[in-house]
Design a protein around this motif. Structure first.
Motif, PDB file in Angstrom:
ATOM      1  N   LEU A  98       0.794  -1.103   0.001  1.00 26.29           N
ATOM      2  CA  LEU A  98      -0.153  -0.003  -0.108  1.00 26.29           C
ATOM      3  C   LEU A  98       0.821   1.371  -0.074  1.00 26.29           C
ATOM      4  O   LEU A  98       0.269   2.338  -0.217  1.00 26.29           O
ATOM      5  CB  LEU A  98      -1.051  -0.148   1.086  1.00 26.29           C
ATOM      6  N   PRO A 157       0.746   3.429  -7.140  1.00 27.79           N
ATOM      7  CA  PRO A 157      -0.054   2.571  -7.176  1.00 27.79           C
ATOM      8  C   PRO A 157      -0.915   2.000  -8.378  1.00 27.79           C
ATOM      9  O   PRO A 157      -0.916   2.638  -9.626  1.00 27.79           O
ATOM     10  CB  PRO A 157      -1.224   3.789  -6.406  1.00 27.79           C
ATOM     11  N   TYR A 197      -4.633   4.580   0.302  1.00 31.35           N
ATOM     12  CA  TYR A 197      -4.021   3.841  -1.079  1.00 31.35           C
ATOM     13  C   TYR A 197      -4.994   4.371  -2.313  1.00 31.35           C
ATOM     14  O   TYR A 197      -4.743   4.852  -3.201  1.00 31.35           O
ATOM     15  CB  TYR A 197      -4.003   2.654  -1.256  1.00 31.35           C
TER      16      TYR A 197
END
Length: 395
Positions: free
Chosen positions: A292, A297, A325
């Protein structure tokens, strides 16, 4: 990228299911066998179909008869995604339709593949890619939005085989803007299949920027964060200290023979100990925090039952980590059976799956006036779920 709706027809338990108004953090609840894993398999199937081809992705799942909904093996499978994606500097609401059916000898082929979006604020979506059975076209000057439809350049194409996705071939070329952007998005999906036993062993010296789906490169990724993104690694350490009792330091160390191992320092002991002596829950929490805190991402992250092997008290905080996240740019899908995890959520983040006449039915918890009124009065979703108040939500 954010998926806003998913429509699935004739794919295992999803005879005709639709997820709408999907938020950046989407959590699935339901009894075993109601379709939570099936949704994650849809994500994996699309990625497999892109990396290999549709025929191999179907064969990997036992063949068309096993993949199609029971009793409907002679009918097509349809998957439709609607998502927001930036193309040539514009954010567009894009629709991707994939229709698969068996050919005369039972092999899976792509019956229809469409990528479409509106060129302006009004009007019908324009097909920028449209293929049937390996033949079709794609628009090569999508950036010329102001031109009339007939002025857009259409390039006819024929694929090598009818089970190859058009976005796989055309998406490798920059001139096919939508196909290229969508292909890159799917290639970077992460459907977790994490196993603590794989994350424990030390590894030969190497390099890895991103955690693998099974977590077997955890020491390498921890070392990458430690060396190249110290701020991210320090955030992982701070979260571990704050959320895992007794843990004071987590550090990647290189052994004399070139292997990387994780060493944990317990505040109660002078000497550090390596990962194989740490509890499953500690290793799993560390792996999730590494995942995370990835500097880049994934556009889509899917995790099944993150509560396994973790202390219940850690789950609300883990839910917050997933939400953070998602806010940084990665859309998150999670399945859970944990009331403690659900207690950290809002109702509009929860989707309930039930079996109705043998197939999955989907509904959003916030669509229930009863649940919403109880939530507004202060009741937490996990407690409402534990009391059975989610039952019958789909009826």
């Amino acid at each position: 990228m954010q998926i806003e709706s998913i429509e699935i027809k004739n794919y295992r338990l999803f005879r005709d299911a639709r997820f709408v108004d999907i938020p950046r953090l989407c959590v699935l609840v339901g009894a075993n066998g109601t379709g939570k894993s099936t949704l994650f398999d849809v994500f994996s199937f699309l990625k497999d179909a892109l990396e290999m081809n549709v025929g191999k992705a179907v064969s990997k799942r036992g063949g068309y008869k096993e993949l199609a909904s029971r009793g409907f093996a002679d009918q097509p499978i349809e998957i439709t995604l609607q998502f927001r994606l930036e193309i040539t500097g514009y954010e567009r609401l894009v629709t991707y339709l994939l229709k698969i059916e068996p050919d005369a000898v039972g092999r899976a082929v792509v019956a229809r593949e469409v990528l479409r979006y509106k060129r302006g604020a009004s009007g019908k979506p324009f097909h920028f890619l449209d293929f049937e059975h390996g033949h079709g076209y794609s628009i090569i000057n999508e950036e010329d939005f102001s031109k009339a439809d007939e002025k857009l350049n259409r390039e006819e194409q024929e694929l090598d085989a009818p089970d190859i996705l058009a976005i796989k071939g055309l998406g490798q070329f920059e001139r096919f803007k939508a196909a290229s952007a969508f292909r890159l998005m799917i290639e970077n999906w992460h459907v977790s299949d994490f196993h603590v036993s794989d994350a424990r062993p030390s590894q030969e010296d190497g390099f890895a920027e991103h955690l693998s789906t099974r977590g077997d490169n955890l020491p390498l990724v921890a070392n990458f964060l430690f060396e190249h993104h110290k701020d991210r690694f320090d955030r992982v350490l701070e979260s571990m200290k704050r959320r895992v009792p007794g843990v004071a330091v987590v550090e990647p160390k290189q052994t004399e023979d070139g292997r990387l191992v994780l060493r944990f320092q317990d505040g109660s002991f002078k000497d550090p100990f390596i990962a194989r002596h740490v509890s499953d829950g500690t290793i799993k929490m560390f792996a999730y925090l590494v995942l995370l805190n990835d500097p880049k991402p994934y556009p889509l992250l899917a995790v099944e039952e993150p509560e396994n092997q973790l202390y219940p008290e850690l789950l609300p905080e883990l839910a917050e980590e997933f939400r953070d996240y998602a806010k940084r740019g990665g859309q998150v899908f999670i399945s859970t059976h944990s009331p403690d995890f659900l207690n950290a959520l809002s109702l509009n983040e929860i989707y309930c799956l039930r079996k109705v006449e043998g197939f999955s039915s989907v509904s959003r918890a916030s669509d229930s006036e009863n649940l919403q009124s109880l939530f507004d009065a202060g009741d937490l979703p996990g407690y409402l779920w534990k009391q059975g108040l989610f039952e019958g939500l789909n009826r």
